[in-house]
Design a protein around this motif. Sequence first.
Motif, PDB file in Angstrom:
ATOM      1  N   LEU A 100      66.564  41.602  31.764  1.00 28.66           N
ATOM      2  CA  LEU A 100      66.776  41.788  30.579  1.00 28.66           C
ATOM      3  C   LEU A 100      65.585  41.083  29.897  1.00 28.66           C
ATOM      4  N   CYS A 101      65.752  39.708  30.015  1.00 30.51           N
ATOM      5  CA  CYS A 101      65.569  38.693  29.249  1.00 30.51           C
ATOM      6  C   CYS A 101      64.511  38.225  29.549  1.00 30.51           C
ATOM      7  N   GLY A 102      64.194  37.735  29.865  1.00 30.01           N
ATOM      8  CA  GLY A 102      63.686  36.625  31.388  1.00 30.01           C
ATOM      9  C   GLY A 102      64.049  34.917  31.044  1.00 30.01           C
ATOM     10  N   ASN A 103      62.984  34.297  31.577  1.00 30.63           N
ATOM     11  CA  ASN A 103      64.111  33.139  30.713  1.00 30.63           C
ATOM     12  C   ASN A 103      63.761  32.396  29.622  1.00 30.63           C
ATOM     13  N   ASN A 104      63.370  32.637  28.258  1.00 30.79           N
ATOM     14  CA  ASN A 104      63.235  32.760  26.954  1.00 30.79           C
ATOM     15  C   ASN A 104      64.646  32.402  26.815  1.00 30.79           C
ATOM     16  N   TYR A 105      65.937  33.212  27.007  1.00 25.13           N
ATOM     17  CA  TYR A 105      67.211  33.051  26.841  1.00 25.13           C
ATOM     18  C   TYR A 105      68.407  33.372  27.321  1.00 25.13           C
ATOM     19  N   ASN A 106      69.671  32.801  26.925  1.00 25.36           N
ATOM     20  CA  ASN A 106      70.951  32.975  27.952  1.00 25.36           C
ATOM     21  C   ASN A 106      71.478  33.898  27.400  1.00 25.36           C
ATOM     22  N   ILE A 107      72.292  34.584  28.556  1.00 26.86           N
ATOM     23  CA  ILE A 107      72.485  36.023  28.118  1.00 26.86           C
ATOM     24  C   ILE A 107      74.011  35.591  28.881  1.00 26.86           C
ATOM     25  N   VAL A 108      75.427  36.519  27.714  1.00 22.22           N
ATOM     26  CA  VAL A 108      76.405  36.961  28.520  1.00 22.22           C
ATOM     27  C   VAL A 108      76.608  37.768  28.413  1.00 22.22           C
ATOM     28  N   ARG A 109      77.060  38.547  28.970  1.00 23.07           N
ATOM     29  CA  ARG A 109      76.256  40.335  29.384  1.00 23.07           C
ATOM     30  C   ARG A 109      78.202  40.787  30.342  1.00 23.07           C
ATOM     31  N   LYS A 110      78.871  42.063  29.691  1.00 27.92           N
ATOM     32  CA  LYS A 110      79.683  42.762  30.640  1.00 27.92           C
ATOM     33  C   LYS A 110      79.996  44.087  30.908  1.00 27.92           C
ATOM     34  N   ASP A 111      79.398  44.670  32.113  1.00 25.81           N
ATOM     35  CA  ASP A 111      78.782  45.176  32.622  1.00 25.81           C
ATOM     36  C   ASP A 111      80.072  46.549  32.851  1.00 25.81           C
ATOM     37  N   ARG A 112      79.967  48.023  32.654  1.00 29.17           N
ATOM     38  CA  ARG A 112      80.603  48.640  33.068  1.00 29.17           C
ATOM     39  C   ARG A 112      80.963  49.104  34.391  1.00 29.17           C
ATOM     40  N   ASN A 113      79.424  49.466  35.478  1.00 25.21           N
ATOM     41  CA  ASN A 113      79.425  49.562  36.212  1.00 25.21           C
ATOM     42  C   ASN A 113      79.858  51.161  36.907  1.00 25.21           C
ATOM     43  N   SER A 114      79.554  52.034  35.454  1.00 18.90           N
ATOM     44  CA  SER A 114      80.487  53.193  35.503  1.00 18.90           C
ATOM     45  C   SER A 114      79.348  53.713  34.599  1.00 18.90           C
ATOM     46  N   TYR A 115      79.028  54.636  34.071  1.00 20.25           N
ATOM     47  CA  TYR A 115      78.003  55.628  33.152  1.00 20.25           C
ATOM     48  C   TYR A 115      78.127  54.979  31.720  1.00 20.25           C
ATOM     49  N   GLY A 116      77.506  54.979  30.981  1.00 23.33           N
ATOM     50  CA  GLY A 116      77.442  54.233  29.713  1.00 23.33           C
ATOM     51  C   GLY A 116      78.213  53.012  29.087  1.00 23.33           C
ATOM     52  N   GLY A 117      78.301  52.434  27.743  1.00 20.15           N
ATOM     53  CA  GLY A 117      79.106  51.374  27.982  1.00 20.15           C
ATOM     54  C   GLY A 117      78.127  50.111  28.344  1.00 20.15           C
ATOM     55  N   GLY A 118      79.037  49.201  28.805  1.00 21.14           N
ATOM     56  CA  GLY A 118      78.466  47.866  28.659  1.00 21.14           C
ATOM     57  C   GLY A 118      77.767  47.006  27.196  1.00 21.14           C
ATOM     58  N   VAL A 119      78.108  46.203  26.934  1.00 16.33           N
ATOM     59  CA  VAL A 119      78.178  44.721  26.045  1.00 16.33           C
ATOM     60  C   VAL A 119      77.120  43.348  26.675  1.00 16.33           C
ATOM     61  N   ALA A 120      76.265  43.040  25.754  1.00 15.39           N
ATOM     62  CA  ALA A 120      75.908  41.551  26.105  1.00 15.39           C
ATOM     63  C   ALA A 120      75.879  40.908  25.012  1.00 15.39           C
ATOM     64  N   LEU A 121      75.006  39.817  25.003  1.00 18.95           N
ATOM     65  CA  LEU A 121      74.414  38.932  24.365  1.00 18.95           C
ATOM     66  C   LEU A 121      73.992  37.880  24.640  1.00 18.95           C
ATOM     67  N   LEU A 122      72.453  37.585  23.718  1.00 18.29           N
ATOM     68  CA  LEU A 122      71.164  37.063  24.043  1.00 18.29           C
ATOM     69  C   LEU A 122      71.197  35.943  23.109  1.00 18.29           C
ATOM     70  N   VAL A 123      70.915  34.539  23.024  1.00 20.65           N
ATOM     71  CA  VAL A 123      71.339  33.409  23.014  1.00 20.65           C
ATOM     72  C   VAL A 123      70.313  32.798  23.365  1.00 20.65           C
ATOM     73  N   ASN A 124      69.041  32.377  22.133  1.00 15.87           N
ATOM     74  CA  ASN A 124      67.905  31.614  22.457  1.00 15.87           C
ATOM     75  C   ASN A 124      67.905  29.896  22.958  1.00 15.87           C
ATOM     76  N   ARG A 125      67.313  29.937  23.529  1.00 10.73           N
ATOM     77  CA  ARG A 125      67.677  28.556  24.911  1.00 10.73           C
ATOM     78  C   ARG A 125      67.259  27.521  23.478  1.00 10.73           C
ATOM     79  N   ASN A 126      66.825  27.276  21.948  1.00  9.25           N
ATOM     80  CA  ASN A 126      66.329  26.731  21.332  1.00  9.25           C
ATOM     81  C   ASN A 126      68.314  26.148  20.902  1.00  9.25           C
TER      82      ASN A 126
END
Length: 244
Positions: A100-126
């Motif tokens: 999703l974001c390579g190495n330039n961002y930290n990511i916090v995510r919560k996957d539904r692991n079923s159809y649909g849903g899921g949220v994520a927050l990407l924050v620049n490593r700066n």
Amino acid sequence: VSSWPRRRRTTQIILRHPNLIRMLSLFEPSSNRTVSVVSTTCNLPSSECYSSPVFNCYFFSARSICNKLSDFEYFLNTSIPSAVGLCETHFTSDMPDQLLCGNNYNIVRKDRNSYGGGVALLVNRNYDVNEVVISSQYSNIEIVAADINVHKTKYRVAVFYRPPQYTSDDVEYMKLATDCFRSLMSNNFMRVIIMGDFNLPEVDWNFYSAPANVIYDSLLDFANEYGLTQFVTEPTRIGKSGCE
């Protein structure tokens, strides 16, 4: 009656687009900061940007980011956002963060692991970022949050998704979600941003009114309690029925 003094709001929902909040909601305690809608050259379905001189925060309702990865990568590389919130990622636990974001961002995510849903927050490593641990009592709520230090100012940024149903289970979901929001507000952070798709199209943010519905009441009671401001001011996507 709000427990947080509010200034006169200068950004409001446009009444001719009453279903606007179904796609995107972004809240922050009243301040002199500004929020402006931005457009990008990638084909992501919607975007909103919270910006300050040193911090810009975008949100997308992705409706599956999996088939938009190249567009999203282009957006990250060209806009270089401080933070990006995503809902309806449709990610599963077997998909690595780097997809999703390579190495330039930290990511916090919560996957539904079923159809649909899921949220994520990407924050620049700066930026210094710390994931906010959500209490296990809210484990069924699709929400993530992180504290971000920006030049001696701390932002608490959350991303939330509520499925578009109105059953008794959904009433309990929204009540639990607003309890979770309150827990995130409890540390008196100077800047709190809650982004997400609430699927509540009938709120009139000019008058803080909505249909007589427990789910709507839960959201408005929370917003009024903390003096939060709705920053979405125009449609965020073009759907089959026109602007939404």
